[in-house]
Design a protein around this motif. Structure first.
Motif, short mmCIF file in Angstrom:
data_model
loop_
_atom_site.label_atom_id
_atom_site.label_comp_id
_atom_site.label_asym_id
_atom_site.label_seq_id
_atom_site.Cartn_x
_atom_site.Cartn_y
_atom_site.Cartn_z
N ILE A 144 38.57 44.25 44.64
CA ILE A 144 37.34 44.96 44.30
C ILE A 144 36.72 44.32 43.06
O ILE A 144 37.38 44.15 42.04
CB ILE A 144 37.61 46.45 44.05
CG1 ILE A 144 38.10 47.12 45.34
CG2 ILE A 144 36.36 47.16 43.53
CD1 ILE A 144 38.58 48.54 45.15
N GLY A 145 35.45 43.95 43.18
CA GLY A 145 34.74 43.37 42.04
C GLY A 145 34.86 41.87 41.90
O GLY A 145 34.30 41.29 40.97
N LYS A 146 35.58 41.22 42.81
CA LYS A 146 35.76 39.78 42.69
C LYS A 146 34.46 39.03 42.98
O LYS A 146 34.17 38.00 42.35
CB LYS A 146 36.87 39.31 43.64
CG LYS A 146 37.07 37.80 43.67
CD LYS A 146 37.45 37.25 42.30
CE LYS A 146 37.58 35.74 42.31
NZ LYS A 146 37.86 35.20 40.98
N PHE A 147 33.68 39.49 43.94
CA PHE A 147 32.42 38.84 44.29
C PHE A 147 31.27 39.80 44.09
O PHE A 147 31.38 41.00 44.38
CB PHE A 147 32.46 38.36 45.75
CG PHE A 147 33.50 37.29 46.01
CD1 PHE A 147 33.23 35.97 45.71
CD2 PHE A 147 34.73 37.62 46.54
CE1 PHE A 147 34.19 34.98 45.95
CE2 PHE A 147 35.69 36.65 46.78
CZ PHE A 147 35.41 35.32 46.47
N ASP A 148 30.14 39.27 43.61
CA ASP A 148 28.97 40.13 43.41
C ASP A 148 28.21 40.29 44.73
O ASP A 148 28.65 39.80 45.78
CB ASP A 148 28.06 39.59 42.31
CG ASP A 148 27.48 38.21 42.62
OD1 ASP A 148 27.45 37.82 43.81
OD2 ASP A 148 27.06 37.52 41.68
N PRO A 153 31.44 34.41 42.92
CA PRO A 153 32.71 34.91 42.39
C PRO A 153 32.61 35.31 40.92
O PRO A 153 31.93 34.66 40.14
CB PRO A 153 33.67 33.73 42.57
CG PRO A 153 32.79 32.53 42.60
CD PRO A 153 31.50 32.97 43.23
N ARG A 154 33.29 36.37 40.59
CA ARG A 154 33.43 36.80 39.21
C ARG A 154 34.84 36.47 38.73
O ARG A 154 35.79 36.61 39.49
CB ARG A 154 33.20 38.30 39.06
CG ARG A 154 31.81 38.80 39.37
CD ARG A 154 31.69 40.25 38.93
NE ARG A 154 30.37 40.81 39.19
CZ ARG A 154 30.10 41.64 40.19
NH1 ARG A 154 31.05 41.99 41.03
NH2 ARG A 154 28.89 42.13 40.35
N GLU A 163 37.61 29.48 46.62
CA GLU A 163 36.98 30.67 46.04
C GLU A 163 35.47 30.70 46.26
O GLU A 163 34.93 31.73 46.69
CB GLU A 163 37.29 30.71 44.54
CG GLU A 163 36.74 31.94 43.84
CD GLU A 163 37.17 32.00 42.39
OE1 GLU A 163 36.43 31.46 41.53
OE2 GLU A 163 38.24 32.57 42.11
N LYS A 164 34.79 29.60 46.01
CA LYS A 164 33.33 29.61 46.02
C LYS A 164 32.74 29.39 47.40
O LYS A 164 31.65 29.93 47.70
CB LYS A 164 32.81 28.54 45.04
CG LYS A 164 33.17 28.83 43.59
CD LYS A 164 32.63 27.76 42.66
CE LYS A 164 32.97 28.08 41.21
NZ LYS A 164 32.45 27.06 40.27
N LYS A 165 33.39 28.60 48.23
CA LYS A 165 32.84 28.30 49.55
C LYS A 165 33.45 29.18 50.65
O LYS A 165 32.73 29.74 51.47
CB LYS A 165 33.06 26.82 49.89
CG LYS A 165 32.41 25.86 48.92
CD LYS A 165 30.89 26.04 48.87
CE LYS A 165 30.25 25.03 47.92
NZ LYS A 165 28.77 25.21 47.83
N LEU A 166 34.77 29.30 50.63
CA LEU A 166 35.42 30.12 51.65
C LEU A 166 35.42 31.61 51.30
O LEU A 166 35.73 32.44 52.15
CB LEU A 166 36.87 29.65 51.87
CG LEU A 166 37.06 28.20 52.33
CD1 LEU A 166 38.54 27.91 52.58
CD2 LEU A 166 36.23 27.91 53.58
N LYS A 167 35.09 31.94 50.06
CA LYS A 167 35.04 33.34 49.58
C LYS A 167 36.40 34.02 49.74
O LYS A 167 36.49 35.20 50.11
CB LYS A 167 33.97 34.14 50.33
CG LYS A 167 32.60 33.49 50.34
CD LYS A 167 32.03 33.31 48.95
CE LYS A 167 30.65 32.66 48.99
NZ LYS A 167 30.15 32.35 47.63
N ILE A 168 37.46 33.28 49.45
CA ILE A 168 38.82 33.83 49.53
C ILE A 168 39.34 34.03 48.11
O ILE A 168 39.27 33.12 47.28
CB ILE A 168 39.74 32.89 50.33
CG1 ILE A 168 39.31 32.87 51.80
CG2 ILE A 168 41.20 33.32 50.21
CD1 ILE A 168 40.08 31.88 52.65
N ASP A 169 39.82 35.21 47.85
CA ASP A 169 40.30 35.57 46.52
C ASP A 169 41.80 35.29 46.41
O ASP A 169 42.62 35.96 47.03
CB ASP A 169 40.02 37.06 46.27
CG ASP A 169 40.46 37.52 44.89
OD1 ASP A 169 40.73 36.66 44.04
OD2 ASP A 169 40.56 38.75 44.68
N ASP A 170 42.13 34.29 45.62
CA ASP A 170 43.53 33.89 45.40
C ASP A 170 43.78 33.96 43.89
O ASP A 170 43.49 33.01 43.16
CB ASP A 170 43.74 32.48 45.93
CG ASP A 170 45.15 31.93 45.67
OD1 ASP A 170 45.99 32.70 45.18
OD2 ASP A 170 45.39 30.75 45.98
#
Length: 556
Positions: free
Chosen positions: A181-185, A190-191, A307-314
């Protein structure tokens, strides 16, 4: 005939690889938030504790219990005859524990990528399946006499067999479970969510670097004959790749982000270690240094891409470190192998042809396909029938309190003895002078300032007769939104900087005098000097004496 020195070498390696669990636990804990620290420690403990009996029960047999192309054999409790696969001079027990700790390493990698939002029970389930089936079967292909080993695929200590299996599993799991929660706006940008302790993260990296000498060096499973020289060479190539990758990432982030990124540089050390693991026995020191440079670039841009292209939070960079660099390091064997350990077949850049590189590509692609299919089925089944992710309220409050019933992993970390509480002797006091008009006004001044200015402020207020202070550590930002800051390349929006809030309530000392004194003590002329807020106070009560109003503020 068993060899004491060879057996001791294998057991030493097993102990060092086991201690990598502590390194992974510290890295993951440090790179995530404190409210989940207990949950992360518990997961790293349990994946080893669960995986050990399951690998002994079934996994070891699937990996080494036969010479089939795809699977070893079903040998419950590992009671079969493994003489054909055992290293010369090493008994089955030593080899079993050595392989067990490798299995546990593959399972624990997944934890970091799915941290802070995964149900603990679900983690136990998928960790168990990875140790029971997924890792042993692909491990059989590579190390157990399966089809890849027969083709000449070379993965000396597990860039693919261990790290890429864990990295691909982490990628699939993080994609299916979704970001924190809150990782992407709202626009998908990404935040940064910084971890709570780079100190713990660094400690974990140093532990892992140290233990990697056992991971790679002891994979010779011998300390006699040619293995004596090979072990020393492996130590050299392992250390060189890690060191060069660390320097490379420091330089890359220094140029890219204008400051050397600490957490990314720590990941760079691990990236070099993962990348050299496949070919540490078959590349020269120069090739190892080149592999380190390549791994440095791969981990920085790999983590950013994920993180930025695939939008996967690791949260810890597990996919970039273990998945990307595990695959890349295995392919590097096909480019830089000097023929040692590969039946004399050299890599493309050292006089060989495409043969070895083609085999390496086939092996990497096959393992990726195997893990992707099986792990996807596993995670989707867990999500459907049991649930994979915690509820939003649980995630926001932290998994420590909801999953394990602990308010904080750091509670009473440095306990102090309870002071003996004695009644305070009431001293004779001079009666205060009440203002002539009889009107007593109480005012609270709340001062937000830098942490290093507390002593100056305290002394200044004391000099004008302000004797009561309340000091609170707070986080905040003003109109400048905090100093520009980056974490793993992602800008930290509206940085909340550590500050102190100093509160005083006065009646006898004029408010304007307090304000001017505080301004003089705190002023530097730079952004961040702080702010003051002035409030009216209705009443003041001293608990010990019961005094109220003006008298309650006077010093005894």
């Amino acid at each position: 005939m068993f060899s004491g020195i060879d057996t001791l070498w294998v057991l030493l390696g097993a102990a060092l690889v086991f201690f990598m669990q502590a390194g992974f636990a510290m890295v993951e804990t440090g790179f995530t938030r404190a409210k989940n620290a207990g949950n992360i420690i518990m997961k790293n403990l349990m994946d080893f504790a669960i995986g050990t009996p399951l690998y002994w029960l079934v996994g070891f047999g699937l990996m080494f219990g036969g010479s089939g192309a795809l699977i070893g054999g079903l040998d419950f409790l590992s009671l079969g005859d493994y003489s054909q696969i055992l290293p010369s001079g090493v008994p089955k027990g030593a080899f079993l524990i050595f392989q067990t700790v490798f299995c546990a390493t593959a399972a624990t990698i997944v934890s970091g990528a799915m941290a802070e939002r995964t149900k603990f029970s679900s983690y136990c389930i998928y960790s168990a399946v990875i140790s029971l089936l997924i890792y042993p079967i692909s491990g059989h292909w590579i190390w157990g006499g399966g089809w890849l080993s027969n083709l000449g695929f070379h993965d000396f200590a597990g860039s693919t067999a261990v790290h890429m299996v864990g990295g691909v599993s982490a990628l699939i799991g993080a994609k299916i479970i979704g970001p924190r929660i809150g990782k992407f706006d709202a626009n998908g940008k990404p935040r940064a969510i910084p971890g709570h302790s780079l100190t713990l993260g660094a400690l974990g990296v140093f532990i892992l670097w140290f233990c990697w000498f056992g991971f790679n060096g002891c994979s010779t499973v011998s300390m006699s004959g040619d293995a004596i020289v090979a072990a020393g060479d492996i130590f050299v190539t392992t250390n060189l790749a890690a060191a060069v990758a660390t320097v490379a990432v420091m330089c890359i982030t220094w140029v890219k982000y204008k400051k050397p990124d600490v957490s990314m540089t720590l990941n760079g050390s691990l990236a070099g270690l993962v990348a050299i693991t496949a070919g540490c026995d078959t590349v020269s020191p120069l090739s190892a240094a080149i592999i380190g440079v390549i791994a440095g670039f791969a981990v920085v841009f790999g983590i950013e891409f994920i993180e930025k292209k695939l939008k996967i939070d690791d949260p810890v960079g597990a996919v970039g470190v273990h998945g990307v660099c595990g695959a890349l390091g295995t392919l590097m064997v096909g480019l830089f192998s000097n023929g040692a350990g590969t039946g004399g077949v050299k890599g493309l850049f050292v006089g060989g042809g495409f043969s070895l590189l083609g085999t390496q590509i086939l092996g990497v692609a096959s393992v990726i396909l195997w893990v992707t299919v099986t792990v996807t089925i596993l995670f989707l089944a867990i999500r459907k029938f049991h649930g994979l992710r915690v509820e939003p309220a649980v995630e926001l409050s932290g998994l420590d309190i909801s999953e394990h019933g602990i308010s904080s992993s750091y509670a009473d970390f440095m306990p102090a003895p309870e002071p003996e509480m004695k009644p305070v002797e009431k001293k004779p006091r001079v009666e205060p002078v009440v203002p002539a008009d009889g009107e007593v006004k109480f005012t609270k001044i709340s001062i937000v300032c830098r942490q290093n200015q507390l002593e100056a402020l305290k002394n200044a207020l004391g000099s004008i007769g302000v004797t009561g202070l309340t000091v609170t550590q707070v986080l905040g930002c003003g109109t400048q939104n905090g100093q520009p800051e980056y974490y793993r390349g992602a800008p930290v929006g509206m940085t909340l900087l550590p500050k102190l809030k100093v509160e005083v309530v006065v009646s006898k000392v004029p408010v304007r005098v307090v304000v001017e004194t505080a301004k003089k003590a705190l002023y530097t002329g730079h952004i961040g000097d702080g702010k003051m807020f002035v409030y009216d106070v209705e009443n003041v009560i001293r608990v010990r004496t019961g005094e109220e109003g003006y008298e309650a503020l006077q010093d005894d």
